[in-house]
Design a protein around this motif. Structure first.
Motif, PDB file in Angstrom:
ATOM      1  N   GLU A   1       0.827  -1.207   0.000  1.00  0.00           N
ATOM      2  CA  GLU A   1       0.000   0.000   0.000  1.00  0.00           C
ATOM      3  C   GLU A   1       0.863   1.260   0.000  1.00  0.00           C
ATOM      4  N   PHE A   2       1.961   1.222   0.726  1.00  0.00           N
ATOM      5  CA  PHE A   2       2.903   2.339   0.740  1.00  0.00           C
ATOM      6  C   PHE A   2       3.432   2.600  -0.665  1.00  0.00           C
ATOM      7  N   MET A   3       3.855   1.536  -1.367  1.00  0.00           N
ATOM      8  CA  MET A   3       4.380   1.684  -2.722  1.00  0.00           C
ATOM      9  C   MET A   3       3.289   2.160  -3.682  1.00  0.00           C
ATOM     10  N   ALA A   4       2.087   1.674  -3.545  1.00  0.00           N
ATOM     11  CA  ALA A   4       0.987   2.118  -4.400  1.00  0.00           C
ATOM     12  C   ALA A   4       0.721   3.606  -4.188  1.00  0.00           C
ATOM     13  N   CYS A   5       0.833   4.051  -2.951  1.00  0.00           N
ATOM     14  CA  CYS A   5       0.652   5.473  -2.636  1.00  0.00           C
ATOM     15  C   CYS A   5       1.747   6.308  -3.296  1.00  0.00           C
ATOM     16  N   LEU A   6       2.992   5.838  -3.230  1.00  0.00           N
ATOM     17  CA  LEU A   6       4.093   6.554  -3.873  1.00  0.00           C
ATOM     18  C   LEU A   6       3.901   6.619  -5.381  1.00  0.00           C
ATOM     19  N   GLU A   7       3.561   5.493  -5.990  1.00  0.00           N
ATOM     20  CA  GLU A   7       3.329   5.468  -7.444  1.00  0.00           C
ATOM     21  C   GLU A   7       2.237   6.454  -7.820  1.00  0.00           C
ATOM     22  N   ASP A   8       1.151   6.467  -7.054  1.00  0.00           N
ATOM     23  CA  ASP A   8       0.041   7.380  -7.332  1.00  0.00           C
ATOM     24  C   ASP A   8       0.464   8.835  -7.187  1.00  0.00           C
ATOM     25  N   LEU A   9       1.222   9.130  -6.139  1.00  0.00           N
ATOM     26  CA  LEU A   9       1.686  10.506  -5.926  1.00  0.00           C
ATOM     27  C   LEU A   9       2.497  11.023  -7.111  1.00  0.00           C
ATOM     28  N   TYR A  10       3.449  10.221  -7.574  1.00  0.00           N
ATOM     29  CA  TYR A  10       4.315  10.670  -8.655  1.00  0.00           C
ATOM     30  C   TYR A  10       3.622  10.643 -10.018  1.00  0.00           C
ATOM     31  N   GLN A  11       2.696   9.729 -10.211  1.00  0.00           N
ATOM     32  CA  GLN A  11       2.068   9.578 -11.507  1.00  0.00           C
ATOM     33  C   GLN A  11       0.851  10.481 -11.691  1.00  0.00           C
ATOM     34  N   ASN A  12       0.110  10.746 -10.633  1.00  0.00           N
ATOM     35  CA  ASN A  12      -1.171  11.432 -10.783  1.00  0.00           C
ATOM     36  C   ASN A  12      -1.259  12.785 -10.098  1.00  0.00           C
ATOM     37  N   THR A  13      -0.155  13.251  -9.529  1.00  0.00           N
ATOM     38  CA  THR A  13      -0.134  14.577  -8.909  1.00  0.00           C
ATOM     39  C   THR A  13       1.147  15.284  -9.334  1.00  0.00           C
ATOM     40  N   ASP A  14       1.328  16.493  -8.870  1.00  0.00           N
ATOM     41  CA  ASP A  14       2.570  17.205  -9.181  1.00  0.00           C
ATOM     42  C   ASP A  14       3.611  17.027  -8.065  1.00  0.00           C
TER      43      ASP A  14
END
Length: 191
Positions: free
Chosen positions: A9-22
């Protein structure tokens, strides 16, 4: 971050942060401060024609780009697949390593190891100590630790005395902290 219960879940959160936000696109005070350290570090290394650095948790590679432009030989580590498969491809040496994987890098491999907005963003608190220990082993001359102290994806909050205790084995330590939570540590093995 309190709702994240496992590493996946931590890694999914990181991926989402970098891919879908600034997230990580805009320079932070910590990145600016790490760039401003270049003259000090170069002055100490004035007898060397080539200076090497490892940027642990290099994100988009901004710090590596700055030091590369300044003539340094740069390398980085990153665990976010989105970054590894994209903009970090422009760098010759980027390892898909977490803090725990730093043991795969040889002793004294780089002159300096940088941890900029990394050690306060790890999954396990033990990774902070591992990062400092491995950074010391990997760096010929020293490590640079900078944390903004903001709660922007900050996963670990440890007291300043505990930060200080991690650097007792270095030959020389310049420890700066601000009431805002900003932290900068220059820890030198040999000078």
């Amino acid at each position: 971050m309190e709702d994240i219960i496992n590493y996946e879940e931590f890694m999914a959160c990181l991926e989402d942060l970098y891919q879908n936000t600034d997230y990580g696109i805009h320079p932070t005070p910590a990145t600016g401060h790490a760039c401003n350290l270049r003259p000090l570090l170069e002055k100490q290394m004035s007898d060397y024609s080539e200076i090497t650095m490892l940027d642990v948790g290099c994100g988009h590679g901004d710090l590596m780009e700055f030091y590369k432009f300044s003539g340094w030989t740069v390398a980085g580590t990153e665990i976010v697949n989105y970054l590894l498969a994209g903009e970090l491809l422009s760098f010759e040496e980027v390892y898909p390593y977490s803090i725990g994987d730093l043991k795969l890098i040889g002793d004294n491999q780089y002159d300096f190891v940088f941890f900029v907005n990394v050690l306060d963003h790890v999954w396990n608190p033990e990774d902070i100590v591992i990062g400092v220990e491995e950074g010391r082993r990997i760096a010929k001359y020293g490590i640079v630790v900078v944390c903004d102290g903001e709660e922007n994806f900050q996963t670990i909050d440890i007291p300043k005395w505990q930060w200080r205790s991690m650097f007792t084995d270095f030959k020389e330590v310049d420890f700066y902290e601000h009431e805002s939570g900003f932290l900068r540590v220059l820890a030198f093995n040999d000078w």
